[in-house]
Design a protein around this motif. Structure first.
Motif, short mmCIF file in Angstrom:
data_model
loop_
_atom_site.label_atom_id
_atom_site.label_comp_id
_atom_site.label_asym_id
_atom_site.label_seq_id
_atom_site.Cartn_x
_atom_site.Cartn_y
_atom_site.Cartn_z
N ARG A 293 -3.04 5.37 -2.01
CA ARG A 293 -1.86 4.69 -1.44
C ARG A 293 -0.90 5.71 -0.86
O ARG A 293 -0.29 5.48 0.20
CB ARG A 293 -1.17 3.85 -2.50
CG ARG A 293 -0.10 2.92 -1.93
CD ARG A 293 0.66 2.20 -3.04
NE ARG A 293 1.50 1.13 -2.54
CZ ARG A 293 2.68 1.31 -1.94
NH1 ARG A 293 3.13 2.54 -1.74
NH2 ARG A 293 3.39 0.28 -1.52
N ASP A 297 0.41 5.80 3.00
CA ASP A 297 1.83 5.80 3.37
C ASP A 297 2.18 7.00 4.27
O ASP A 297 3.14 6.93 5.05
CB ASP A 297 2.71 5.84 2.12
CG ASP A 297 2.71 4.52 1.37
OD1 ASP A 297 2.36 3.49 1.99
OD2 ASP A 297 3.05 4.51 0.16
N ARG A 315 -3.14 -1.66 1.87
CA ARG A 315 -2.13 -1.21 0.89
C ARG A 315 -1.97 -2.24 -0.21
O ARG A 315 -1.77 -1.89 -1.38
CB ARG A 315 -0.79 -0.95 1.58
CG ARG A 315 0.20 -0.22 0.67
CD ARG A 315 1.33 0.41 1.42
NE ARG A 315 2.25 -0.57 1.97
CZ ARG A 315 3.34 -0.25 2.67
NH1 ARG A 315 3.59 1.03 2.94
NH2 ARG A 315 4.13 -1.18 3.14
#
Length: 357
Positions: A293, A297, A315
């Motif tokens: 994750r 990002d 996500r």
């Protein structure tokens, strides 16, 4: 490839249903160009081209004096019959810009002294990578809307063209890789939607519905492709093969898939490939969902343009794996808001409902 986290293992672009209806793979939109291509001198390396006329037309419009993206667009538009606006969507270009490029490219091909010779193995070899990309995108058109009346025919036509390209014997391991990828994907098509036409996640798909004969052929071709090369389609075929070999979702070799995606991104660092690598790393034992994750990002490009909906869906899956249900709901809502396909949107809405308040 049948849940939000797995859409992005291909360069799929969700096309409108009316565009798929109009797609015609045997288009003869450039008869004059195809005829002119045969007006050639004596080739240096002569061989017997045994592909069909559609493959010939795709190779003809993949002209070396035209930019790669425009070559693909020409073939999709005039050899595969995909409307200009959907070619533009697929290649992430404004429709007016794409229309202008196609017009200029057609004129350039008409005026160019270069003529394509089917009997020249060098020319066929040089143009085959573009032809394989076009065939892969053609399959994507049919894959994007599995319940539409034209979808199965479009996928079958793409597989037939992939067989032609493989039979021609030019293009090395990538022709085996593309055919393997399409067969391994098509073998699972019966489990993609349920009796009502709703999406079924790969994690819960009925694997007994998979076409074993097609899987066996695809696995053999994928093994051959990876043994003799590590091109884009060979690597994607290897990934599809690992999914196909897994007895269940829980027994999937995610570490192996992640390693293949590392090679794919090194070779083809496209947004869909990068996003798919993050999915695989999220399920792998070496990285895990939380670290994947963070990687997602950090890649802002994935959350803009055509990959935005998939990026939010991925996500959300990583959030769920990490136990972050509230964040997952927000990401699923963001994905649904950016999704045009009603079947996919309903699937996302069911996922949201399953997470509760």
């Amino acid at each position: 490839m049948d849940n939000p986290a797995a859409w992005i293992t291909t360069a799929a672009r969700r096309l409108a249903v009316d565009a798929i209806r109009r797609a015609r793979t045997a288009s003869r939109a450039l008869p004059a160009l195809a005829a002119a291509a045969r007006e050639v001198g004596d080739p240096v390396d002569v061989f017997a081209f045994n592909g069909d006329e559609r493959l010939e037309l795709i190779l003809t419009v993949c002209h070396p004096e035209v930019a790669e993206e425009t070559r693909l667009a020409l073939a999709l538009r005039f050899a595969c019959g995909v409307p200009t606006r959907d070619v533009a969507t697929m290649l992430l270009i404004a429709e007016t810009t794409m229309a202008a490029r196609l017009t200029r490219a057609k004129k350039h091909l008409h005026d160019s002294p270069i003529r394509f010779a089917l009997a020249d193995v060098r020319q066929v070899s040089e143009r085959m990578p573009d032809a394989l990309s076009v065939i892969a995108l053609m399959y994507t058109v049919g894959y994007a809307a599995p319940t539409h009346e034209d979808a199965a025919r479009l996928r079958a036509d793409a597989i037939a063209l992939a067989r032609d390209a493989h039979r021609v014997g030019v293009g090395g391991s990538e022709t085996s890789g593309l055919l393997a990828l399409l067969l391994l994907t098509e073998a699972r098509s019966a489990s993609r939607v349920d009796a009502t036409g709703e999406m079924v996640e790969l994690a819960t798909a009925d694997r007994t519905l998979w076409d074993r004969r097609m899987l066996e052929e695809g696995e053999s071709l994928a093994t051959s492709a990876l043994t003799s090369g590590t091109g884009r389609f060979a690597l994607q075929a290897g990934i599809a093969g690992i999914h196909a070999l897994a007895p269940s979702w829980e027994e999937t070799d995610w570490d192996g898939i992640a390693r293949l995606y590392e090679g794919l991104v090194d070779l083809w660092p496209s947004p869909p490939a990068r996003l798919a690598r993050i999915v695989a790393r999220g399920y792998s034992s070496a990285v895990g969902a939380a670290n994947a994750r963070l990687e997602l990002d950090a890649d802002d490009e994935l959350f803009s343009g055509a990959t935005a909906a998939q990026a939010f869906a991925v996500r959300a899956e990583l959030d769920i794996l990490s136990g972050e249900r509230a964040s997952a709901r927000d990401d699923l809502r963001a994905s649904a808001a950016r999704t045009a396909d009603p079947v996919v949107r309903r699937h996302l809405e069911r996922r949201i409902a399953s997470l509760g308040d």
